[in-house]
Design a protein around this motif. Structure first.
Motif, PDB file in Angstrom:
ATOM      1  N   VAL A 192      51.481  10.627  70.617  1.00 36.48           N
ATOM      2  CA  VAL A 192      52.606  11.516  70.328  1.00 36.48           C
ATOM      3  C   VAL A 192      52.528  12.763  71.195  1.00 36.48           C
ATOM      4  O   VAL A 192      53.528  13.196  71.788  1.00 36.48           O
TER       5      VAL A 192
ATOM      6  N   GLU B  15      55.273  13.956  74.024  1.00 38.30           N
ATOM      7  CA  GLU B  15      55.964  15.234  73.847  1.00 38.30           C
ATOM      8  C   GLU B  15      55.573  16.255  74.898  1.00 38.30           C
ATOM      9  O   GLU B  15      56.276  17.262  75.077  1.00 38.30           O
TER      10      GLU B  15
ATOM     11  N   PRO C 223      58.813  16.456  78.427  1.00 32.55           N
ATOM     12  CA  PRO C 223      60.101  16.619  77.741  1.00 32.55           C
ATOM     13  C   PRO C 223      61.160  15.599  78.146  1.00 32.55           C
ATOM     14  O   PRO C 223      61.964  15.173  77.296  1.00 32.55           O
TER      15      PRO C 223
ATOM     16  N   ALA D 171      60.248  12.381  76.234  1.00 35.99           N
ATOM     17  CA  ALA D 171      60.497  12.562  74.804  1.00 35.99           C
ATOM     18  C   ALA D 171      61.986  12.635  74.511  1.00 35.99           C
ATOM     19  O   ALA D 171      62.473  12.056  73.526  1.00 35.99           O
TER      20      ALA D 171
ATOM     21  N   LEU E 286      64.194  10.008  72.145  1.00 38.44           N
ATOM     22  CA  LEU E 286      65.000  10.473  71.012  1.00 38.44           C
ATOM     23  C   LEU E 286      66.467  10.090  71.200  1.00 38.44           C
ATOM     24  O   LEU E 286      67.141   9.671  70.241  1.00 38.44           O
TER      25      LEU E 286
ATOM     26  N   GLY F 158      58.620  16.875  65.375  1.00 39.32           N
ATOM     27  CA  GLY F 158      58.868  16.880  66.811  1.00 39.32           C
ATOM     28  C   GLY F 158      59.756  15.711  67.197  1.00 39.32           C
ATOM     29  O   GLY F 158      60.133  14.882  66.364  1.00 39.32           O
ATOM     30  N   PRO F 159      60.098  15.595  68.491  1.00 43.66           N
ATOM     31  CA  PRO F 159      61.016  14.535  68.920  1.00 43.66           C
ATOM     32  C   PRO F 159      60.496  13.135  68.645  1.00 43.66           C
ATOM     33  O   PRO F 159      61.282  12.234  68.337  1.00 43.66           O
ATOM     34  N   PHE F 160      59.185  12.915  68.757  1.00 42.71           N
ATOM     35  CA  PHE F 160      58.676  11.570  68.515  1.00 42.71           C
ATOM     36  C   PHE F 160      58.860  11.196  67.041  1.00 42.71           C
ATOM     37  O   PHE F 160      59.352  10.103  66.721  1.00 42.71           O
ATOM     38  N   ASP F 161      58.471  12.097  66.139  1.00 39.83           N
ATOM     39  CA  ASP F 161      58.631  11.812  64.714  1.00 39.83           C
ATOM     40  C   ASP F 161      60.100  11.670  64.341  1.00 39.83           C
ATOM     41  O   ASP F 161      60.456  10.849  63.482  1.00 39.83           O
TER      42      ASP F 161
END
Length: 207
Positions: A143, A147, A150, A153, A157, A187-190
Protein backbone atom coordinates in the motif's frame (compact mmCIF):
# COMPACT_ATOMS: atom_id res chain seq x y z
CA UNK A 1 4.19 7.49 -17.25
CA UNK A 2 1.62 6.38 -19.77
CA UNK A 3 -0.96 3.73 -18.87
CA UNK A 4 1.06 0.80 -20.24
CA UNK A 5 4.09 1.93 -18.21
CA UNK A 6 1.94 2.26 -15.09
CA UNK A 7 0.63 -1.23 -15.74
CA UNK A 8 4.21 -2.48 -15.95
CA UNK A 9 4.90 -0.86 -12.60
CA UNK A 10 1.90 -2.66 -11.10
CA UNK A 11 3.35 -5.96 -12.30
CA UNK A 12 6.69 -5.14 -10.69
CA UNK A 13 5.08 -4.38 -7.34
CA UNK A 14 2.94 -7.51 -7.49
CA UNK A 15 5.96 -9.65 -8.38
CA UNK A 16 7.70 -8.31 -5.29
CA UNK A 17 4.82 -9.52 -3.12
CA UNK A 18 4.49 -12.91 -4.82
CA UNK A 19 8.24 -13.39 -4.50
CA UNK A 20 7.91 -13.55 -0.72
CA UNK A 21 5.46 -16.48 -0.70
CA UNK A 22 6.85 -19.62 0.93
CA UNK A 23 5.63 -23.12 -0.08
CA UNK A 24 4.01 -23.78 3.30
CA UNK A 25 1.95 -20.58 2.91
CA UNK A 26 0.12 -21.76 -0.22
CA UNK A 27 -2.66 -23.24 1.93
CA UNK A 28 -3.47 -19.92 3.63
CA UNK A 29 -6.94 -18.43 3.10
CA UNK A 30 -7.34 -15.18 1.16
CA UNK A 31 -9.94 -12.40 0.97
CA UNK A 32 -11.26 -14.15 -2.17
CA UNK A 33 -13.98 -16.33 -0.64
CA UNK A 34 -13.11 -20.01 -0.75
CA UNK A 35 -9.74 -19.47 -2.42
CA UNK A 36 -6.46 -20.57 -0.92
CA UNK A 37 -3.32 -18.63 -1.67
CA UNK A 38 -2.34 -21.32 -4.19
CA UNK A 39 -5.66 -20.94 -6.02
CA UNK A 40 -5.30 -17.16 -6.09
CA UNK A 41 -1.79 -17.38 -7.55
CA UNK A 42 -2.95 -19.88 -10.18
CA UNK A 43 -5.71 -17.44 -11.09
CA UNK A 44 -3.26 -14.55 -11.34
CA UNK A 45 -0.96 -16.46 -13.70
CA UNK A 46 -3.89 -17.66 -15.79
CA UNK A 47 -5.25 -14.12 -16.10
CA UNK A 48 -1.86 -12.80 -17.20
CA UNK A 49 -1.69 -15.43 -19.93
CA UNK A 50 -5.31 -14.69 -20.89
CA UNK A 51 -4.61 -10.97 -21.28
CA UNK A 52 -1.45 -11.86 -23.21
CA UNK A 53 -3.46 -13.96 -25.67
CA UNK A 54 -6.02 -11.15 -25.99
CA UNK A 55 -3.32 -8.56 -26.71
CA UNK A 56 -1.97 -10.87 -29.40
CA UNK A 57 -5.34 -10.98 -31.12
CA UNK A 58 -7.06 -14.03 -29.63
CA UNK A 59 -10.83 -14.07 -29.86
CA UNK A 60 -13.35 -14.79 -27.08
CA UNK A 61 -11.90 -18.20 -26.24
CA UNK A 62 -12.28 -19.03 -22.56
CA UNK A 63 -9.66 -21.77 -22.92
CA UNK A 64 -7.02 -19.00 -22.91
CA UNK A 65 -8.13 -17.96 -19.43
CA UNK A 66 -7.76 -21.15 -17.44
CA UNK A 67 -5.98 -21.05 -14.09
CA UNK A 68 -2.40 -22.31 -14.38
CA UNK A 69 -0.78 -24.61 -11.80
CA UNK A 70 2.15 -22.86 -10.12
CA UNK A 71 3.76 -26.06 -8.78
CA UNK A 72 6.62 -25.28 -6.40
CA UNK A 73 7.64 -21.97 -7.98
CA UNK A 74 4.76 -19.46 -7.85
CA UNK A 75 7.16 -16.51 -8.06
CA UNK A 76 8.77 -17.89 -11.22
CA UNK A 77 5.40 -18.64 -12.81
CA UNK A 78 4.22 -15.13 -11.99
CA UNK A 79 7.33 -13.41 -13.34
CA UNK A 80 7.34 -15.44 -16.55
CA UNK A 81 3.68 -14.75 -17.35
CA UNK A 82 4.04 -11.08 -16.33
CA UNK A 83 6.98 -10.62 -18.71
CA UNK A 84 4.96 -12.12 -21.55
CA UNK A 85 2.04 -9.83 -20.80
CA UNK A 86 4.17 -6.69 -20.53
CA UNK A 87 5.74 -7.46 -23.92
CA UNK A 88 2.34 -8.13 -25.50
CA UNK A 89 0.85 -4.89 -24.16
CA UNK A 90 3.88 -2.87 -25.30
CA UNK A 91 3.67 -4.36 -28.78
CA UNK A 92 -0.07 -3.69 -29.03
CA UNK A 93 0.32 -0.14 -27.70
CA UNK A 94 2.85 0.65 -30.42
CA UNK A 95 0.11 0.52 -33.06
CA UNK A 96 -1.34 3.91 -34.12
CA UNK A 97 -4.79 2.73 -33.04
CA UNK A 98 -4.50 -0.34 -30.75
CA UNK A 99 -7.17 -2.93 -31.43
CA UNK A 100 -9.73 -3.71 -28.74
CA UNK A 101 -9.22 -6.92 -26.77
CA UNK A 102 -11.57 -9.83 -26.31
CA UNK A 103 -11.92 -10.40 -22.55
CA UNK A 104 -14.61 -13.10 -22.29
CA UNK A 105 -14.38 -13.23 -18.51
CA UNK A 106 -15.14 -9.50 -18.34
CA UNK A 107 -17.45 -8.93 -21.32
CA UNK A 108 -18.54 -11.81 -23.50
CA UNK A 109 -20.50 -9.95 -26.17
CA UNK A 110 -17.92 -7.52 -27.57
CA UNK A 111 -14.24 -6.61 -27.26
CA UNK A 112 -13.00 -4.04 -24.76
CA UNK A 113 -11.09 -0.90 -25.86
CA UNK A 114 -7.36 -1.46 -25.45
CA UNK A 115 -6.69 1.18 -22.81
CA UNK A 116 -9.73 0.12 -20.77
CA UNK A 117 -8.40 -3.45 -20.82
CA UNK A 118 -4.96 -2.32 -19.65
CA UNK A 119 -6.52 -0.27 -16.86
CA UNK A 120 -8.65 -3.16 -15.74
CA UNK A 121 -5.65 -5.48 -15.52
CA UNK A 122 -3.69 -2.84 -13.61
CA UNK A 123 -6.55 -2.77 -11.11
CA UNK A 124 -6.76 -6.57 -10.98
CA UNK A 125 -3.00 -6.86 -10.48
CA UNK A 126 -2.76 -4.43 -7.59
CA UNK A 127 -5.90 -5.65 -5.82
CA UNK A 128 -4.84 -9.28 -6.08
CA UNK A 129 -1.33 -8.32 -4.97
CA UNK A 130 -3.00 -6.85 -1.89
CA UNK A 131 -4.96 -10.10 -1.47
CA UNK A 132 -1.66 -11.99 -1.44
CA UNK A 133 0.03 -9.50 0.88
CA UNK A 134 -2.82 -9.44 3.41
CA UNK A 135 -2.92 -13.25 3.41
CA UNK A 136 0.75 -13.14 4.37
CA UNK A 137 -0.05 -10.58 7.06
CA UNK A 138 1.94 -7.74 5.50
CA UNK A 139 -0.10 -5.47 3.18
CA UNK A 140 1.29 -2.16 4.49
CA UNK A 141 4.45 -2.23 2.36
CA UNK A 142 2.52 -2.69 -0.89
CA UNK A 143 0.00 0.00 0.00
CA UNK A 144 2.79 2.43 0.89
CA UNK A 145 4.67 1.67 -2.33
CA UNK A 146 1.61 2.35 -4.48
CA UNK A 147 0.65 5.50 -2.61
CA UNK A 148 4.22 6.79 -2.90
CA UNK A 149 3.53 7.02 -6.65
CA UNK A 150 0.55 9.40 -6.96
CA UNK A 151 0.02 8.70 -10.65
CA UNK A 152 -0.24 4.97 -10.02
CA UNK A 153 -2.46 5.38 -6.96
CA UNK A 154 -4.70 7.83 -8.81
CA UNK A 155 -5.08 5.45 -11.73
CA UNK A 156 -5.95 2.57 -9.40
CA UNK A 157 -8.62 4.67 -7.68
CA UNK A 158 -10.04 6.01 -10.96
CA UNK A 159 -10.38 2.55 -12.50
CA UNK A 160 -11.94 1.18 -9.29
CA UNK A 161 -14.47 4.01 -9.37
CA UNK A 162 -15.42 3.13 -12.95
CA UNK A 163 -16.19 -0.55 -12.25
CA UNK A 164 -19.96 -1.10 -12.60
CA UNK A 165 -21.59 -1.44 -9.19
CA UNK A 166 -25.18 -2.38 -9.98
CA UNK A 167 -26.87 -5.45 -8.43
CA UNK A 168 -26.20 -7.47 -11.59
CA UNK A 169 -22.50 -6.60 -11.49
CA UNK A 170 -21.63 -7.46 -7.90
CA UNK A 171 -22.10 -10.49 -5.69
CA UNK A 172 -21.70 -14.28 -5.89
CA UNK A 173 -20.03 -15.36 -9.10
CA UNK A 174 -18.88 -11.81 -9.90
CA UNK A 175 -15.35 -10.42 -9.67
CA UNK A 176 -16.28 -7.95 -6.91
CA UNK A 177 -18.88 -7.56 -4.18
CA UNK A 178 -21.02 -4.56 -3.27
CA UNK A 179 -19.04 -1.38 -2.55
CA UNK A 180 -18.23 -0.60 1.05
CA UNK A 181 -17.73 2.73 2.79
CA UNK A 182 -14.11 3.71 3.49
CA UNK A 183 -13.22 5.63 6.61
CA UNK A 184 -12.63 9.35 6.35
CA UNK A 185 -8.88 8.92 6.81
CA UNK A 186 -8.55 6.18 4.17
CA UNK A 187 -5.86 6.61 1.53
CA UNK A 188 -6.42 5.99 -2.19
CA UNK A 189 -5.56 2.29 -1.99
CA UNK A 190 -8.04 1.62 0.83
CA UNK A 191 -10.68 3.70 -0.97
CA UNK A 192 -10.15 1.62 -4.11
CA UNK A 193 -10.48 -1.59 -2.09
CA UNK A 194 -13.72 -0.37 -0.52
CA UNK A 195 -15.14 0.58 -3.92
CA UNK A 196 -14.58 -3.02 -5.01
CA UNK A 197 -16.16 -4.52 -1.92
CA UNK A 198 -12.89 -5.49 -0.23
CA UNK A 199 -12.48 -4.90 3.50
CA UNK A 200 -9.21 -2.99 3.96
CA UNK A 201 -9.10 -4.33 7.54
CA UNK A 202 -9.34 -7.99 6.47
CA UNK A 203 -6.99 -10.28 8.37
CA UNK A 204 -6.41 -14.03 8.61
CA UNK A 205 -8.98 -15.74 10.82
CA UNK A 206 -7.69 -16.53 14.29
CA UNK A 207 -6.85 -20.19 14.82
Amino acid sequence: MNLVELHGRSLELAAGVVGTVQPEQLVLPTPCAGWSLRRLLEHLVGQQLGFTAAARGAGPDLACWRDVPVAGDPAGAFRHSAARLAAAFARAAAAPDPAPLWLPEVRADEPVPFHAAVGFHLLDTLVHAWDVAVSLGSPARLVAAVEAEPELAGTLLAVAGAVPAGPADRGPGQAFTAPGTPTGAAGPFDRALALLGRDPAWALPLR
